[in-house]
Design a protein around this motif. Structure first.
Motif: not given
Length: 429
Positions: A398-406
């Motif tokens: 959840v967190f790391l993939p979303l943060d990468d996109k962000f």
């Protein structure tokens, strides 16, 4: 003086103290009774032979043996050392003491490797007036502690902060993230990409949002985000996300930063192509051979998004753990007190180019501002608030993939928060 919060950073994953019971160590005193043969010790180290740390510790051991007659068999095991320690201790064997770090305390507790370190910390350092405990900053003592007490004796401190070129910015001291943003925008306007980022490394990308969240929402916020979908709606979380969005929209990272092949960006920073990089305190020594002659690197605690809540420094530690089943507790305590003398810990700075653990041992000049932030800190938390241990699937999925996109600019702050809330709720059921 502003209050400061520390996030305990580790090189790989963060760790939370687990509820395993340690074994009580006998009181630490003289290593041998009158007339008894001195106990020989076994030390399992992780440093590669010939590295500055290995050379330093071998010289300490040689001095100790010369003064006391106690022989220490040091074995440099390198990678996989932690598992070897756990396996050996489980059979009643293994070293008397060993290299460790904050991110291994929980697993060593669970395996029954660690015991009560209190007596060791109360051991007086030879030739000095204080004990091991008394020469360490309170912030470092907090960082190496869990609910069972101290986890190990630290010799080095590491941290995450904002590196900058003091040759270009001799009076660099932004008091807030907004000030940093304006400085970086001016540099971009002059035709230069101000900030380096190896965007293919998700941990490096996450440094940005974590530093901002610690400033606005305080220690523990990432754990809250992992456990409670409603936490994604907190105004403090939104403020941090908006701050990161403003950085991404300003296009202050180097071109194609999400496609860089590590360590291209940090090497370019060392070569003087960029002025700033958010990274670990180890980066200066790691890139020293590539540094342009004109570059004068320094590192500071990340400027806070919310100055009213204080800046955030990050800290971790490396040191020596003690086998709770060792029959040589007194001898180990005696040696560790010997090794913690100022003349030896000073060399963590001079020989290894790291931040020494002692409060009175100076770091290399490029690390001294960050060392002061660590020394003066009043609160501690784990890097990532320990989610890599208690919520590893959430972090990875959840967190790391979303943060990468962000960080890549593929999500707005609102989309990042909404997707984070929804995916957290779905994962938690």
């Amino acid at each position: 003086m502003r209050n400061r919060a520390i996030a305990v950073a580790t090189c790989a994953s963060a760790v939370l103290a687990l509820g395993a019971c340690g074994q009580k160590l006998q009181d630490a005193g003289p290593s041998a009774t009158a007339g008894a043969e001195p106990a020989n010790l076994l030390y399992w180290g992780k440093w590669a032979k010939g590295t500055p740390q290995a050379n330093l510790f071998e010289s300490v051991i040689a001095d100790y043996t010369k003064q006391t007659g106690v022989k220490i068999d040091v074995q440099w095991l390198a990678q996989g050392q932690e598992q070897q320690v756990k396996n050996a201790v489980a059979t009643g064997a293994g070293p008397d003491f060993f290299d460790t770090a904050i991110d291994h305390t929980a697993e060593f507790r669970t395996a029954g490797v660690l015991g009560d370190m209190g007596p060791i910390f109360r051991t007086k350092i030879p030739g000095e007036s204080g004990t091991i405990e008394e020469v360490l900053p309170k912030s470092v003592l907090k960082a190496i502690s869990d609910d069972k007490g101290y986890g190990f004796v630290p010799h080095s401190v590491f941290s995450i902060g904002l590196w900058y070129d003091s040759a270009k910015y001799p009076d660099f001291a932004p008091q807030s993230f907004d000030e940093l943003l304006e400085i970086a925008k001016k540099e971009k306007a002059s035709g230069r990409a101000p900030i380096a980022l190896d965007g293919s490394v998700n941990a490096y990308n996450s440094f940005w949002i974590h530093q901002m969240l610690l400033s606005t929402a305080g220690p523990g916020i990432l754990l809250k985000l992992a456990e409670d979908p409603a936490a994604w709606d907190l105004p403090e979380v939104k403020r941090a996300a908006k701050a990161l969005e403003s950085l991404v929209k300003a296009e202050l990272f180097e071109p194609d930063y999400m496609a860089t092949k590590f360590p291209a960006a940090q090497n370019a920073w060392a070569g003087g192509k960029h002025s700033f990089i958010l990274n670990g305190s180890w980066l200066g020594s790691e890139t020293a051979s590539l540094r342009a002659a004109a570059v004068k690197p320094r590192i500071i605690a990340f400027p806070p998004v919310d100055p009213a809540k204080g800046s955030v420094a990050t800290v971790g530690a490396l040191g020596w753990g003690v086998n709770a089943k060792s029959k040589n507790q007194k001898a180990v305590a005696d040696f560790l007190a010997f090794a913690m003398q100022k003349k030896y810990i000073d060399r963590i700075g001079t020989d290894a180019a790291n931040i020494p653990s002692r409060i009175d041992s100076p770091a290399p000049v490029e690390l001294q501002q960050l060392q002061a932030s660590i020394r003066d800190a009043e609160q501690v938390t784990l890097d990532g608030d320990g989610v890599s241990t208690v919520k590893p699937k959430w972090l990875a999925d959840v967190f790391l993939p979303l943060d990468d996109k962000f960080v890549a600019g593929k999500l707005s702050a609102e989309e990042f928060l909404a997707e984070g809330k929804a995916k957290t709720a779905a994962m938690n059921g």
